[in-house]
Write a protein that holds these residues in place. Structure first.
Motif, PDB file in Angstrom:
ATOM      1  N   TYR A  30       0.833  -1.200   0.000  1.00  0.00           N
ATOM      2  CA  TYR A  30       0.000   0.000   0.000  1.00  0.00           C
ATOM      3  C   TYR A  30       0.873   1.257   0.000  1.00  0.00           C
ATOM      4  O   TYR A  30       0.668   2.172  -0.802  1.00  0.00           O
ATOM      5  CB  TYR A  30      -0.924  -0.037   1.225  1.00  0.00           C
ATOM      6  N   SER A  31       1.853   1.299   0.886  1.00  0.00           N
ATOM      7  CA  SER A  31       2.718   2.469   1.002  1.00  0.00           C
ATOM      8  C   SER A  31       3.527   2.699  -0.266  1.00  0.00           C
ATOM      9  O   SER A  31       3.739   3.846  -0.677  1.00  0.00           O
ATOM     10  CB  SER A  31       3.661   2.318   2.202  1.00  0.00           C
ATOM     11  N   THR A  40      -5.423   6.764  -3.418  1.00  0.00           N
ATOM     12  CA  THR A  40      -5.679   5.881  -2.278  1.00  0.00           C
ATOM     13  C   THR A  40      -6.454   4.635  -2.686  1.00  0.00           C
ATOM     14  O   THR A  40      -6.123   3.529  -2.269  1.00  0.00           O
ATOM     15  CB  THR A  40      -6.433   6.637  -1.166  1.00  0.00           C
ATOM     16  N   ALA A  43      -4.148   2.231  -4.348  1.00  0.00           N
ATOM     17  CA  ALA A  43      -3.184   1.682  -3.386  1.00  0.00           C
ATOM     18  C   ALA A  43      -3.834   0.599  -2.530  1.00  0.00           C
ATOM     19  O   ALA A  43      -3.221  -0.445  -2.268  1.00  0.00           O
ATOM     20  CB  ALA A  43      -2.625   2.798  -2.507  1.00  0.00           C
ATOM     21  N   LEU A  44      -5.061   0.828  -2.102  1.00  0.00           N
ATOM     22  CA  LEU A  44      -5.763  -0.186  -1.308  1.00  0.00           C
ATOM     23  C   LEU A  44      -6.057  -1.433  -2.136  1.00  0.00           C
ATOM     24  O   LEU A  44      -5.896  -2.556  -1.658  1.00  0.00           O
ATOM     25  CB  LEU A  44      -7.064   0.368  -0.732  1.00  0.00           C
ATOM     26  N   GLY A  47      -2.729  -3.287  -2.550  1.00  0.00           N
ATOM     27  CA  GLY A  47      -2.363  -3.985  -1.322  1.00  0.00           C
ATOM     28  C   GLY A  47      -3.231  -5.199  -1.072  1.00  0.00           C
ATOM     29  O   GLY A  47      -2.741  -6.258  -0.664  1.00  0.00           O
ATOM     30  N   ASN A  48      -4.515  -5.047  -1.327  1.00  0.00           N
ATOM     31  CA  ASN A  48      -5.432  -6.165  -1.105  1.00  0.00           C
ATOM     32  C   ASN A  48      -5.224  -7.289  -2.108  1.00  0.00           C
ATOM     33  O   ASN A  48      -5.222  -8.465  -1.733  1.00  0.00           O
ATOM     34  CB  ASN A  48      -6.880  -5.672  -1.129  1.00  0.00           C
ATOM     35  N   TYR A  83     -12.284  -3.865   2.524  1.00  0.00           N
ATOM     36  CA  TYR A  83     -11.669  -2.840   1.664  1.00  0.00           C
ATOM     37  C   TYR A  83     -12.556  -1.596   1.612  1.00  0.00           C
ATOM     38  O   TYR A  83     -12.086  -0.471   1.794  1.00  0.00           O
ATOM     39  CB  TYR A  83     -11.437  -3.370   0.245  1.00  0.00           C
ATOM     40  N   GLN A 104      -4.077   4.891   7.681  1.00  0.00           N
ATOM     41  CA  GLN A 104      -4.082   3.431   7.602  1.00  0.00           C
ATOM     42  C   GLN A 104      -3.409   2.818   8.819  1.00  0.00           C
ATOM     43  O   GLN A 104      -3.875   1.801   9.342  1.00  0.00           O
ATOM     44  CB  GLN A 104      -3.396   2.951   6.320  1.00  0.00           C
TER      45      GLN A 104
END
Length: 135
Positions: A30-31, A40, A43-44, A47-48, A83, A104
């Protein structure tokens, strides 16, 4: 009763340990997305998606001792739900806290509790397994 409480305590401890590993992995991905300028929501998702298979194996195998493929759709549905909740909370907190990464970090323990409850009661519950077998 005491044995089941001890078993639940052990499972919660394993969930926390595996969750820490999964969190480091997911938060890193994510970062990196944020750092490279992604919005955002992307990114989520990144990451997911990066963590979905990894987390199913670690959570299903190490915490709940169940890697049955029939659990994957419910596992993925829980991921989508968490999410969406996470995204909404990040957008609400970011202006207050100071950005999406810190938001987060603050939300991680809250989301972990929500995820455990959903995983233990919806995805990997004995009742959901017996209900699926009867279908």
């Amino acid at each position: 009763m005491i044995k089941s409480l001890a078993g639940e305590s052990n499972r919660i401890a394993r969930f926390i340990a595996v969750g820490a590993l999964n969190t480091v992995f997911g938060l890193t991905v994510y970062s990196l997305f944020i750092w490279f300028g992604s919005p955002t929501w992307l990114a989520l998702i990144g990451g997911n998606l990066a963590g979905l298979a990894f987390n199913f194996v670690t959570t299903g195998g190490l915490v709940f001792a169940d890697l049955s493929p029939r659990r994957i759709p419910t596992f993925a549905a829980v991921y989508v739900g968490t999410y969406l909740l996470n995204l909404g909370l990040i957008h609400a907190l970011s202006p207050i806290i100071g950005g999406p990464i810190l938001s987060q970090v603050v939300l991680t323990p809250i989301m972990a509790v929500i995820a455990y409850l959903l995983m233990s009661r919806v995805v990997f519950s004995d009742r959901s397994s017996s209900n699926r077998q009867n279908l």
